[in-house]
Design an enzyme around this catalytic site. Structure first.
Site, mmCIF file in Angstrom:
data_model
loop_
_atom_site.group_PDB
_atom_site.id
_atom_site.type_symbol
_atom_site.label_atom_id
_atom_site.label_comp_id
_atom_site.label_asym_id
_atom_site.label_seq_id
_atom_site.Cartn_x
_atom_site.Cartn_y
_atom_site.Cartn_z
ATOM 1 N N ALA A 1 0.825 -1.219 0.000
ATOM 2 C CA ALA A 1 0.000 0.000 0.000
ATOM 3 C C ALA A 1 0.855 1.264 0.000
ATOM 4 O O ALA A 1 0.331 2.374 0.077
ATOM 5 C CB ALA A 1 -0.935 -0.011 1.208
ATOM 6 N N GLY A 2 2.170 1.107 -0.087
ATOM 7 C CA GLY A 2 3.067 2.258 -0.026
ATOM 8 C C GLY A 2 3.257 2.934 -1.368
ATOM 9 O O GLY A 2 2.644 2.566 -2.378
ATOM 10 N N GLY A 3 4.146 3.918 -1.357
ATOM 11 C CA GLY A 3 4.418 4.699 -2.561
ATOM 12 C C GLY A 3 4.919 3.845 -3.706
ATOM 13 O O GLY A 3 4.558 4.067 -4.861
ATOM 14 N N ARG B 1 20.805 6.611 2.828
ATOM 15 C CA ARG B 1 20.024 5.367 2.914
ATOM 16 C C ARG B 1 20.365 4.623 4.202
ATOM 17 O O ARG B 1 19.517 3.980 4.807
ATOM 18 C CB ARG B 1 20.287 4.490 1.693
ATOM 19 C CG ARG B 1 19.717 5.052 0.384
ATOM 20 C CD ARG B 1 20.053 4.158 -0.776
ATOM 21 N NE ARG B 1 19.639 4.667 -2.075
ATOM 22 C CZ ARG B 1 20.301 5.593 -2.770
ATOM 23 N NH1 ARG B 1 21.417 6.125 -2.279
ATOM 24 N NH2 ARG B 1 19.869 5.983 -3.949
ATOM 25 N N ARG C 1 13.584 7.798 2.535
ATOM 26 C CA ARG C 1 14.408 8.914 3.021
ATOM 27 C C ARG C 1 13.664 10.248 2.969
ATOM 28 O O ARG C 1 12.741 10.420 2.205
ATOM 29 C CB ARG C 1 15.634 9.084 2.108
ATOM 30 C CG ARG C 1 16.685 8.066 2.302
ATOM 31 C CD ARG C 1 18.000 8.534 1.709
ATOM 32 N NE ARG C 1 18.046 8.447 0.256
ATOM 33 C CZ ARG C 1 18.943 9.084 -0.484
ATOM 34 N NH1 ARG C 1 19.829 9.903 0.090
ATOM 35 N NH2 ARG C 1 18.971 8.942 -1.796
ATOM 36 N N GLY D 1 4.708 0.320 -3.512
ATOM 37 C CA GLY D 1 3.851 -0.862 -3.542
ATOM 38 C C GLY D 1 2.641 -0.709 -4.445
ATOM 39 O O GLY D 1 2.285 -1.646 -5.183
ATOM 40 N N ASN E 1 14.346 0.119 9.154
ATOM 41 C CA ASN E 1 14.035 -0.890 8.133
ATOM 42 C C ASN E 1 14.656 -2.256 8.398
ATOM 43 O O ASN E 1 14.136 -3.273 7.916
ATOM 44 C CB ASN E 1 14.454 -0.368 6.753
ATOM 45 C CG ASN E 1 13.550 0.756 6.283
ATOM 46 O OD1 ASN E 1 12.537 1.047 6.922
ATOM 47 N ND2 ASN E 1 13.898 1.384 5.174
ATOM 48 N N ALA F 1 13.553 -2.610 -0.152
ATOM 49 C CA ALA F 1 13.687 -1.735 1.020
ATOM 50 C C ALA F 1 15.141 -1.372 1.263
ATOM 51 O O ALA F 1 16.033 -2.230 1.229
ATOM 52 C CB ALA F 1 13.097 -2.436 2.243
ATOM 53 N N ASP G 1 19.022 1.928 -10.742
ATOM 54 C CA ASP G 1 20.311 2.528 -11.126
ATOM 55 C C ASP G 1 20.585 2.295 -12.615
ATOM 56 O O ASP G 1 21.139 3.151 -13.303
ATOM 57 C CB ASP G 1 21.446 1.926 -10.286
ATOM 58 C CG ASP G 1 21.191 2.092 -8.798
ATOM 59 O OD1 ASP G 1 20.765 3.190 -8.403
ATOM 60 O OD2 ASP G 1 21.378 1.122 -8.038
ATOM 61 N N HIS H 1 23.857 -0.394 -3.937
ATOM 62 C CA HIS H 1 22.803 0.594 -4.213
ATOM 63 C C HIS H 1 22.842 1.717 -3.177
ATOM 64 O O HIS H 1 21.962 1.828 -2.330
ATOM 65 C CB HIS H 1 21.426 -0.079 -4.239
ATOM 66 C CG HIS H 1 20.322 0.917 -4.459
ATOM 67 N ND1 HIS H 1 20.160 1.604 -5.646
ATOM 68 C CD2 HIS H 1 19.352 1.390 -3.628
ATOM 69 C CE1 HIS H 1 19.136 2.430 -5.553
ATOM 70 N NE2 HIS H 1 18.629 2.323 -4.325
HETATM 71 P P1 NAD Z 1 6.249 4.205 1.770
HETATM 72 O O1 NAD Z 1 6.392 4.716 3.162
HETATM 73 O O2 NAD Z 1 5.428 4.982 0.824
HETATM 74 O O3 NAD Z 1 5.670 2.721 1.775
HETATM 75 C C1 NAD Z 1 6.167 1.744 2.616
HETATM 76 C C2 NAD Z 1 5.032 0.799 2.948
HETATM 77 O O4 NAD Z 1 5.566 -0.246 3.750
HETATM 78 C C3 NAD Z 1 3.900 1.455 3.751
HETATM 79 O O5 NAD Z 1 2.657 1.227 3.110
HETATM 80 C C4 NAD Z 1 3.967 0.769 5.109
HETATM 81 O O6 NAD Z 1 2.711 0.592 5.732
HETATM 82 C C5 NAD Z 1 4.579 -0.574 4.711
HETATM 83 N N1 NAD Z 1 5.196 -1.277 5.833
HETATM 84 C C6 NAD Z 1 5.999 -0.806 6.809
HETATM 85 N N2 NAD Z 1 6.332 -1.807 7.646
HETATM 86 C C7 NAD Z 1 5.744 -2.923 7.165
HETATM 87 C C8 NAD Z 1 5.707 -4.262 7.587
HETATM 88 N N3 NAD Z 1 6.349 -4.672 8.701
HETATM 89 N N4 NAD Z 1 4.995 -5.143 6.872
HETATM 90 C C9 NAD Z 1 4.339 -4.753 5.741
HETATM 91 N N5 NAD Z 1 4.341 -3.480 5.299
HETATM 92 C C10 NAD Z 1 5.028 -2.587 6.017
HETATM 93 O O7 NAD Z 1 7.738 4.004 1.196
HETATM 94 P P2 NAD Z 1 8.160 3.774 -0.329
HETATM 95 O O8 NAD Z 1 8.387 5.070 -0.989
HETATM 96 O O9 NAD Z 1 7.239 2.792 -0.928
HETATM 97 O O10 NAD Z 1 9.614 3.112 -0.130
HETATM 98 C C11 NAD Z 1 9.741 1.845 0.469
HETATM 99 C C12 NAD Z 1 11.199 1.460 0.614
HETATM 100 O O11 NAD Z 1 11.811 1.287 -0.673
HETATM 101 C C13 NAD Z 1 12.062 2.497 1.324
HETATM 102 O O12 NAD Z 1 12.927 1.852 2.228
HETATM 103 C C14 NAD Z 1 12.859 3.142 0.207
HETATM 104 O O13 NAD Z 1 14.076 3.680 0.643
HETATM 105 C C15 NAD Z 1 13.071 1.961 -0.694
HETATM 106 N N6 NAD Z 1 13.431 2.264 -2.088
HETATM 107 C C16 NAD Z 1 14.329 1.465 -2.702
HETATM 108 C C17 NAD Z 1 14.696 1.695 -3.998
HETATM 109 C C18 NAD Z 1 15.671 0.787 -4.692
HETATM 110 O O14 NAD Z 1 16.199 1.175 -5.735
HETATM 111 N N7 NAD Z 1 15.927 -0.406 -4.217
HETATM 112 C C19 NAD Z 1 14.135 2.760 -4.700
HETATM 113 C C20 NAD Z 1 13.201 3.560 -4.060
HETATM 114 C C21 NAD Z 1 12.863 3.320 -2.728
HETATM 115 C C1 LMR Z 2 16.574 5.532 -5.049
HETATM 116 O O1 LMR Z 2 17.661 5.236 -5.545
HETATM 117 O O2 LMR Z 2 15.793 6.338 -5.585
HETATM 118 C C2 LMR Z 2 16.136 4.843 -3.795
HETATM 119 O O3 LMR Z 2 17.161 4.094 -3.236
HETATM 120 C C3 LMR Z 2 15.500 5.767 -2.802
HETATM 121 C C4 LMR Z 2 16.456 6.729 -2.192
HETATM 122 O O4 LMR Z 2 16.483 6.819 -0.954
HETATM 123 O O5 LMR Z 2 17.141 7.451 -2.904
#
Ligand code: NAD
Ligand code: LMR
Length: 340
Positions: free
Chosen positions: A33-35, A111, A105, A37, A118, A142, A174, A201
């Site tokens: 349900a996240g940004g 990160r 972030r 997700g 996390n 994550a 990336d 990353h």
């Molecule tokens: P967000 O806050 O919009 O969404 C996160 C979701 O996770 C929320 O809906 C929250 O309720 C849920 N959540 C939290 N704890 C939970 C649990 N124990 N079980 C199930 N759900 C849970 O954040 P976002 O923008 O979706 O980002 C999520 C993660 O992805 C962040 O850590 C962000 O840094 C990471 N991210 C990684 C990359 C990458 O390249 N790998 C890129 C962008 C963001």
């Molecule tokens: C990204 O590369 O966009 C993600 O890892 C989110 C971040 O914290 O920059």
């Protein structure tokens, strides 16, 4: 009369949606349900290899599932919350599990600053996955990915179910950024600009190998600016969102692409792309995980490719990446040892 258990019935049902059983998969999104997700769930709903989409979040997942389920493709979508054994139901039978659950972030944060929140989220979800879907392929989104992937590995080792070929840190964003940014410099189509990005990353651990791209001629200040932009592309989005999070839409596209690569590889399509895996490349230097080109297949990470020929500039970038990576990986391993 034969009675099928709910899970067996669901499996039979979803296989029936597809022309071939080999092309029908249950995919679970944890943090749906996240940004990230939400758009990721939408993109997975559009993937015809996904026949059973299982959405789990602490809140909001049933609403996202109801919404996405109206998209007219022949897959079932189910939303789960923690009550009523929701996590167990979301995971049981899943072949692929994507984990975007965790906080993003805000401006000024690295990160690694996300680690304290996390690490335990990912550890607990990994414990559940190890119990309810131990053979599933795990795609960790994550952050900090350099540490959360080792956390999953340590949890799986402690449960005796670790298969290094089935664990991936998603670094595809990336790769997408590198293609896009190089196309902006050269005025070309990003689809024609493959760039291998290796390392990890975060910041200097992200190493684009421009010498292996279509433009090994990019040099000097242009190269430095391009490499910096690829390494710190995430910061651009964090700054522009001004406290409202980090990349979500481009990340959803990146994760959907990597998931599709993996699913395609299960049915014989050879796909090779960078991802952060348990890697032999620098193990002798104590670096257990590294991103490089990986050929995917039915058993997961089937071939981990070496970095190939690097120029002197890239050799230096790799040396800098290794310093941070080693610390990030050790931090994840230590966390699980101290907080099992
Ligand atoms: P967000 O806050 O919009 O969404 C996160 C979701 O996770 C929320 O809906 C929250 O309720 C849920 N959540 C939290 N704890 C939970 C649990 N124990 N079980 C199930 N759900 C849970 O954040 P976002 O923008 O979706 O980002 C999520 C993660 O992805 C962040 O850590 C962000 O840094 C990471 N991210 C990684 C990359 C990458 O390249 N790998 C890129 C962008 C963001
Ligand atoms: C990204 O590369 O966009 C993600 O890892 C989110 C971040 O914290 O920059």
């Amino acid at each position: 009369m034969v009675f099928l258990s709910r899970n067996v019935f669901a499996q039979v049902q979803r296989r029936a949606f597809s022309s071939t059983a080999a092309n029908a998969y249950k995919v679970a999104v944890l943090g749906a349900a996240g940004g990230i997700g939400q758009p990721l769930s939408l993109l997975l709903k559009l993937n015809n290899k996904v026949t059973d989409l299982s959405l789990y979040d602490l809140r909001g997942a049933p609403g996202v599932a109801a919404d996405v389920s109206h998209v007219p493709t022949n897959s079932t979508v189910t939303g789960y919350l923690p009550d009523n054994s929701g996590l167990e139901k979301a995971l049981t039978g899943a072949e692929v599990i994507l984990i975007p659950a965790g906080v993003p972030r805000k401006p000024g944060m690295t990160r690694d600053d996300l680690f304290n929140t996390n690490a335990s989220i990912v550890r607990d979800l990994a414990k559940a996955a190890a119990e309810y879907a131990p053979k599933a392929f795990i795609l960790v989104i994550a952050n900090p990915v350099n540490s959360t992937v080792p956390i999953v590995a340590e949890v799986y080792k402690s449960k005796g179910v670790y298969d290094p070929k089935r664990l991936f840190g998603v670094t595809t964003l990336d790769v997408l950024r590198a293609s896009r940014f190089i196309s902006e410099v050269k005025g070309t189509d990003p689809n024609d600009e493959p760039v291998t990005v290796v390392g990890g990353h975060s910041g200097v651990t992200i190493v684009p190998l421009l010498s292996q791209s279509n433009h090994p001629d990019i040099e000097g200040e242009t190269r430095d600016a391009l490499v910096h932009r690829i390494q710190f592309g995430g910061d651009e989005v964090v700054k522009a969102k001004d406290g409202a999070g980090s990349a979500t839409l481009s990340m959803a596209q990146a994760a959907a692409r990597f998931a599709n690569s993996l699913l395609s590889s299960f049915s014989g399509t050879t796909v090779t792309e960078p991802t952060f895996v348990d890697s032999p490349l620098f193990k002798d230097e104590g670096i257990e995980f590294f991103s490089s080109q990986v050929t995917l297949g039915p058993s997961g990470a089937e071939v981990i490719h070496p970095l190939g020929k690097l120029n002197e500039y890239e050799e230096k970038l790799i040396e800098a990446a290794k310093v941070d990576l080693k610390k990030n990986i050790a931090k994840g391993v230590k966390f699980v040892a101290e907080n099992p």
